[in-house]
Design an enzyme around this catalytic site. Structure first.
Site, PDB file in Angstrom:
ATOM      1  CG  ASN A 215      32.671  29.902  -6.480  1.00 44.06           C
ATOM      2  OD1 ASN A 215      32.586  29.202  -5.144  1.00 44.06           O
ATOM      3  ND2 ASN A 215      32.243  30.563  -6.698  1.00 44.06           N
TER       4      ASN A 215
ATOM      5  CE  LYS B 276      28.258  30.585  -7.370  1.00 45.14           C
ATOM      6  NZ  LYS B 276      28.049  31.763  -7.864  1.00 45.14           N
TER       7      LYS B 276
ATOM      8  CG  HIS C  29      32.406  35.342  -7.329  1.00 49.00           C
ATOM      9  ND1 HIS C  29      31.551  36.020  -6.777  1.00 49.00           N
ATOM     10  CD2 HIS C  29      32.885  34.338  -8.357  1.00 49.00           C
ATOM     11  CE1 HIS C  29      30.877  34.672  -8.244  1.00 49.00           C
ATOM     12  NE2 HIS C  29      31.255  33.745  -8.499  1.00 49.00           N
TER      13      HIS C  29
ATOM     14  CD  GLU D 279      27.811  35.008  -6.072  1.00 47.72           C
ATOM     15  OE1 GLU D 279      28.578  34.436  -5.398  1.00 47.72           O
ATOM     16  OE2 GLU D 279      27.492  34.589  -7.474  1.00 47.72           O
TER      17      GLU D 279
ATOM     18  CD  GLU E 168      32.640  33.487 -12.530  1.00 52.00           C
ATOM     19  OE1 GLU E 168      32.482  31.979 -12.694  1.00 52.00           O
ATOM     20  OE2 GLU E 168      33.120  33.948 -11.595  1.00 52.00           O
TER      21      GLU E 168
ATOM     22  N   GLY F 286      25.214  32.586 -12.058  1.00 50.48           N
ATOM     23  CA  GLY F 286      23.656  31.819 -12.457  1.00 50.48           C
ATOM     24  C   GLY F 286      22.443  31.949 -12.299  1.00 50.48           C
TER      25      GLY F 286
ATOM     26  CB  SER G   7      24.305  29.473 -16.569  1.00 46.77           C
ATOM     27  OG  SER G   7      24.215  30.512 -15.641  1.00 46.77           O
TER      28      SER G   7
HETATM   29  C1  PEP Z   1      30.018  31.188  -9.610  1.00 45.90           C
HETATM   30  O1  PEP Z   1      30.175  31.757  -9.207  1.00 45.90           O
HETATM   31  O2  PEP Z   1      31.370  31.336 -10.269  1.00 45.90           O
HETATM   32  C2  PEP Z   1      29.310  30.928 -11.047  1.00 45.90           C
HETATM   33  C3  PEP Z   1      29.969  30.684 -12.341  1.00 45.90           C
HETATM   34  O3  PEP Z   1      28.027  29.830 -10.872  1.00 45.90           O
HETATM   35  P1  PEP Z   1      27.247  29.281 -12.059  1.00 45.90           P
HETATM   36  O4  PEP Z   1      28.238  28.249 -12.714  1.00 45.90           O
HETATM   37  O5  PEP Z   1      25.902  28.777 -10.943  1.00 45.90           O
HETATM   38  O6  PEP Z   1      26.966  29.907 -13.022  1.00 45.90           O
END
Ligand code: PEP
Length: 253
Positions: free
Chosen positions: A9, A11, A95, A97, A167, A173, A212
């Site tokens: 992803n 973003k 997601h 976000e 998630e 992040g 992460s």
């Molecule tokens: C995501 O936004 O789907 C995600 C898992 O981000 P990150 O790996 O940066 O934590």
């Protein structure tokens, strides 16, 4: 056997020119990705570039969001058919976000899931709890509410086409990953919920962990019996990291 999926992803990162460079590297390093399904999800403005560069390769392209309506006066939105027409095969939906920063609720995510499936796109449905919810001990209840909301009205046949990404919001992040055991525990719960709702279809739905994920922690996550892959944010922007994640190594699964 469920085929593992590693999805990136991106973003709001990567212009079309930057996309060309990163995908040039990934095409070379992932020429033989083995039996892993690899997906990249660039921003809308880079999708045409990604789809044209990756046509005929083993790397699939997905959107990061879409509207549920087919067309009309929805300034700034794109439809499932628009993604499909470019060559996308999947789309990230719900997601955290989108939910937290842009006010998406379960009912909206539900309409998007139905619209994506109707257009022939695979939804990558994201669910997960906040830190506050985890500390209150309501992780399973939150995931159940999100699953019930997002998948309302879906048949077992349609559910079989889903990818679900667990998630935890506190791990996205932040550099803070759920332990493989924590992730397995919630993902095992998600699979149990799917079994209650859709019977044996639960065995075919791929469930990913996201939050992460890096080259240094993917192996432990993939060793868990119910974790079928990863949705990767930050680390998917680095060709070397992402390649190592795709080439995860599991001793005993
Ligand atoms: C995501 O936004 O789907 C995600 C898992 O981000 P990150 O790996 O940066 O934590």
């Amino acid at each position: 056997m469920r085929r593992p999926v590693i999805a990136g992803n991106w973003k709001m990162n990567m212009t079309a020119s930057e996309t060309r460079v990163l995908l040039g590297q990934l095409k070379a390093s992932l020429a033989a990705a083995g039996d892993v399904e690899v997906i990249v999800c660039p921003p809308f403005t880079s999708l045409a570039e990604a789809c044209s560069q990756l046509r005929g390769t083993a790397i699939a392209v997905g959107g990061q969001n879409m509207h549920w309506e087919e067309k009309g006066a929805f300034t700034g939105e794109v439809s499932a058919a628009m993604l499909k027409d470019l060559g996308c095969t999947c789309v990230i939906l719900g997601h955290s976000e989108r939910r937290i920063l842009f006010g998406e609720d379960d009912a909206m995510v539900n309409k998007k899931v139905h619209a994506a499936l109707a257009a022939g796109l695979t939804p990558i449905l994201c669910i997960g709890e906040t830190l506050e919810q985890r500390e209150q001990g309501v992780t399973q209840a939150v995931c159940r509410r999100q699953l019930e909301g997002a998948l309302a009205g879906l048949t077992a046949g349609a559910a079989a086409r889903l990818i679900i990404a667990y998630e935890p919001v506190w791990a996205i992040g932040t550099g803070r990953t759920a332990t493989p055991q924590d992730a397995q525990s919630v993902i095992g719960y998600v699979r149990a919920w799917l079994r209650e709702a859709y019977g044996d279809t639960a065995d075919t739905v791929r469930i990913l962990y996201g939050g992460s994920v890096k080259a240094s922690n993917i192996d432990g996550l993939m060793a868990q019996p119910d974790i079928d892959g990863a949705l990767v944010g930050g680390a998917s922007l680095d060709a070397g990291e992402f390649t190592r994640i795709v080439r995860f190594e599991v001793q005993d699964r």
